[in-house]
Design a protein around this motif. Structure first.
Motif, PDB file in Angstrom:
ATOM      1  N   GLU A 235      52.576  41.640  40.288  1.00  0.00           N
ATOM      2  CA  GLU A 235      52.274  40.939  39.029  1.00  0.00           C
ATOM      3  C   GLU A 235      50.967  41.419  38.403  1.00  0.00           C
ATOM      4  O   GLU A 235      50.854  41.521  37.187  1.00  0.00           O
ATOM      5  CB  GLU A 235      52.199  39.432  39.293  1.00  0.00           C
ATOM      6  CG  GLU A 235      51.888  38.604  38.069  1.00  0.00           C
ATOM      7  CD  GLU A 235      51.815  37.120  38.369  1.00  0.00           C
ATOM      8  OE1 GLU A 235      51.218  36.399  37.545  1.00  0.00           O
ATOM      9  OE2 GLU A 235      52.326  36.669  39.410  1.00  0.00           O
ATOM     10  N   HIS A 236      49.978  41.710  39.243  1.00  0.00           N
ATOM     11  CA  HIS A 236      48.651  42.065  38.743  1.00  0.00           C
ATOM     12  C   HIS A 236      48.353  43.566  38.830  1.00  0.00           C
ATOM     13  O   HIS A 236      47.252  43.993  38.476  1.00  0.00           O
ATOM     14  CB  HIS A 236      47.581  41.265  39.493  1.00  0.00           C
ATOM     15  CG  HIS A 236      47.699  39.789  39.254  1.00  0.00           C
ATOM     16  ND1 HIS A 236      47.243  39.183  38.103  1.00  0.00           N
ATOM     17  CD2 HIS A 236      48.254  38.804  40.006  1.00  0.00           C
ATOM     18  CE1 HIS A 236      47.499  37.887  38.163  1.00  0.00           C
ATOM     19  NE2 HIS A 236      48.117  37.640  39.297  1.00  0.00           N
TER      20      HIS A 236
ATOM     21  N   GLU B 267      43.276  29.591  37.788  1.00  0.00           N
ATOM     22  CA  GLU B 267      43.828  29.028  36.548  1.00  0.00           C
ATOM     23  C   GLU B 267      45.127  28.283  36.840  1.00  0.00           C
ATOM     24  O   GLU B 267      45.365  27.201  36.298  1.00  0.00           O
ATOM     25  CB  GLU B 267      44.071  30.134  35.526  1.00  0.00           C
ATOM     26  CG  GLU B 267      44.569  29.601  34.195  1.00  0.00           C
ATOM     27  CD  GLU B 267      44.747  30.681  33.149  1.00  0.00           C
ATOM     28  OE1 GLU B 267      45.644  30.515  32.294  1.00  0.00           O
ATOM     29  OE2 GLU B 267      43.999  31.676  33.176  1.00  0.00           O
ATOM     30  N   ASP B 268      45.969  28.849  37.703  1.00  0.00           N
ATOM     31  CA  ASP B 268      47.209  28.169  38.092  1.00  0.00           C
ATOM     32  C   ASP B 268      46.906  26.828  38.758  1.00  0.00           C
ATOM     33  O   ASP B 268      47.603  25.844  38.529  1.00  0.00           O
ATOM     34  CB  ASP B 268      48.037  29.048  39.035  1.00  0.00           C
ATOM     35  CG  ASP B 268      48.685  30.225  38.324  1.00  0.00           C
ATOM     36  OD1 ASP B 268      48.722  30.236  37.075  1.00  0.00           O
ATOM     37  OD2 ASP B 268      49.156  31.135  39.035  1.00  0.00           O
TER      38      ASP B 268
ATOM     39  N   LEU C 240      52.065  38.911  44.154  1.00  0.00           N
ATOM     40  CA  LEU C 240      50.779  38.955  43.457  1.00  0.00           C
ATOM     41  C   LEU C 240      50.371  40.384  43.140  1.00  0.00           C
ATOM     42  O   LEU C 240      49.892  40.682  42.043  1.00  0.00           O
ATOM     43  CB  LEU C 240      49.692  38.276  44.295  1.00  0.00           C
ATOM     44  CG  LEU C 240      49.745  36.758  44.378  1.00  0.00           C
ATOM     45  CD1 LEU C 240      48.739  36.254  45.409  1.00  0.00           C
ATOM     46  CD2 LEU C 240      49.479  36.139  43.016  1.00  0.00           C
TER      47      LEU C 240
ATOM     48  N   ARG D 291      40.170  39.414  39.529  1.00  0.00           N
ATOM     49  CA  ARG D 291      41.166  39.144  38.482  1.00  0.00           C
ATOM     50  C   ARG D 291      42.302  38.300  39.052  1.00  0.00           C
ATOM     51  O   ARG D 291      42.751  37.340  38.430  1.00  0.00           O
ATOM     52  CB  ARG D 291      41.710  40.451  37.913  1.00  0.00           C
ATOM     53  CG  ARG D 291      40.760  41.204  37.021  1.00  0.00           C
ATOM     54  CD  ARG D 291      41.466  42.267  36.188  1.00  0.00           C
ATOM     55  NE  ARG D 291      42.548  42.970  36.856  1.00  0.00           N
ATOM     56  CZ  ARG D 291      42.431  44.153  37.452  1.00  0.00           C
ATOM     57  NH1 ARG D 291      41.279  44.780  37.482  1.00  0.00           N
ATOM     58  NH2 ARG D 291      43.478  44.719  38.019  1.00  0.00           N
ATOM     59  N   VAL D 292      42.771  38.677  40.239  1.00  0.00           N
ATOM     60  CA  VAL D 292      43.847  37.920  40.895  1.00  0.00           C
ATOM     61  C   VAL D 292      43.345  36.521  41.229  1.00  0.00           C
ATOM     62  O   VAL D 292      44.041  35.527  40.987  1.00  0.00           O
ATOM     63  CB  VAL D 292      44.332  38.649  42.170  1.00  0.00           C
ATOM     64  CG1 VAL D 292      45.404  37.845  42.878  1.00  0.00           C
ATOM     65  CG2 VAL D 292      44.830  40.049  41.836  1.00  0.00           C
TER      66      VAL D 292
ATOM     67  N   GLU E  76      40.966  34.751  39.788  1.00  0.00           N
ATOM     68  CA  GLU E  76      40.845  33.938  38.572  1.00  0.00           C
ATOM     69  C   GLU E  76      42.203  33.454  38.091  1.00  0.00           C
ATOM     70  O   GLU E  76      42.340  32.319  37.638  1.00  0.00           O
ATOM     71  CB  GLU E  76      40.130  34.722  37.478  1.00  0.00           C
ATOM     72  CG  GLU E  76      38.636  34.805  37.692  1.00  0.00           C
ATOM     73  CD  GLU E  76      37.908  35.508  36.558  1.00  0.00           C
ATOM     74  OE1 GLU E  76      38.518  35.764  35.502  1.00  0.00           O
ATOM     75  OE2 GLU E  76      36.714  35.789  36.740  1.00  0.00           O
ATOM     76  N   ALA E  77      43.221  34.303  38.196  1.00  0.00           N
ATOM     77  CA  ALA E  77      44.567  33.896  37.785  1.00  0.00           C
ATOM     78  C   ALA E  77      45.080  32.768  38.680  1.00  0.00           C
ATOM     79  O   ALA E  77      45.675  31.798  38.188  1.00  0.00           O
ATOM     80  CB  ALA E  77      45.512  35.094  37.834  1.00  0.00           C
ATOM     81  N   LEU E  78      44.823  32.864  39.977  1.00  0.00           N
ATOM     82  CA  LEU E  78      45.251  31.810  40.893  1.00  0.00           C
ATOM     83  C   LEU E  78      44.486  30.514  40.631  1.00  0.00           C
ATOM     84  O   LEU E  78      45.062  29.423  40.663  1.00  0.00           O
ATOM     85  CB  LEU E  78      45.062  32.260  42.344  1.00  0.00           C
ATOM     86  CG  LEU E  78      46.009  33.362  42.811  1.00  0.00           C
ATOM     87  CD1 LEU E  78      45.582  33.897  44.175  1.00  0.00           C
ATOM     88  CD2 LEU E  78      47.441  32.858  42.850  1.00  0.00           C
TER      89      LEU E  78
END
Length: 103
Positions: free
Chosen positions: A39-40, A17-18, A36, A10-11, A13-15
């Motif tokens: 945040e997650h 996307e950034d 991180l 999940r982390v 994928e978020a990175l």
């Protein structure tokens, strides 16, 4: 029924996307492991694992005591077809060297 996604993914994928959206760019500093994790809602070891995965992919580097930074993605390697062509060319050279009839 789908299986839950591993927290580090999940982390990760978020990175990604950034990176894909340009929110962070080559040379920028990634959020800290602690940021991180907060945040997650994951452990710091989980956040670190996501950054280490990016490092393994050539998208991050770390400097001890400073943080993690976005790096230029590595150039793509040869395609499977190109690799196969190289192997066939080497095989032809070996056949020729050994005096075998070429295939």
């Amino acid at each position: 029924m789908s299986t839950p996604q591993q927290p580090y993914k999940r982390v990760l994928e978020a990175l990604r996307e950034d990176l894909d959206t340009g929110r962070i760019r080559v040379g920028d500093k990634y959020p800290s492991v602690n940021e991180l994790a907060a945040e997650h809602g994951v452990a710091t070891v989980t956040a670190r694992r996501a950054l280490e995965k990016l490092r393994d992919e050539g998208l991050a580097t770390s400097q001890q005591g400073v943080g993690w930074f976005v790096t230029e993605p590595p150039p793509p390697g040869p395609t499977v077809e190109e690799q196969l062509q190289q192997v066939l060319e080497r095989l032809a050279r070996v056949e020729q060297h050994l005096g075998l009839p070429q295939s």
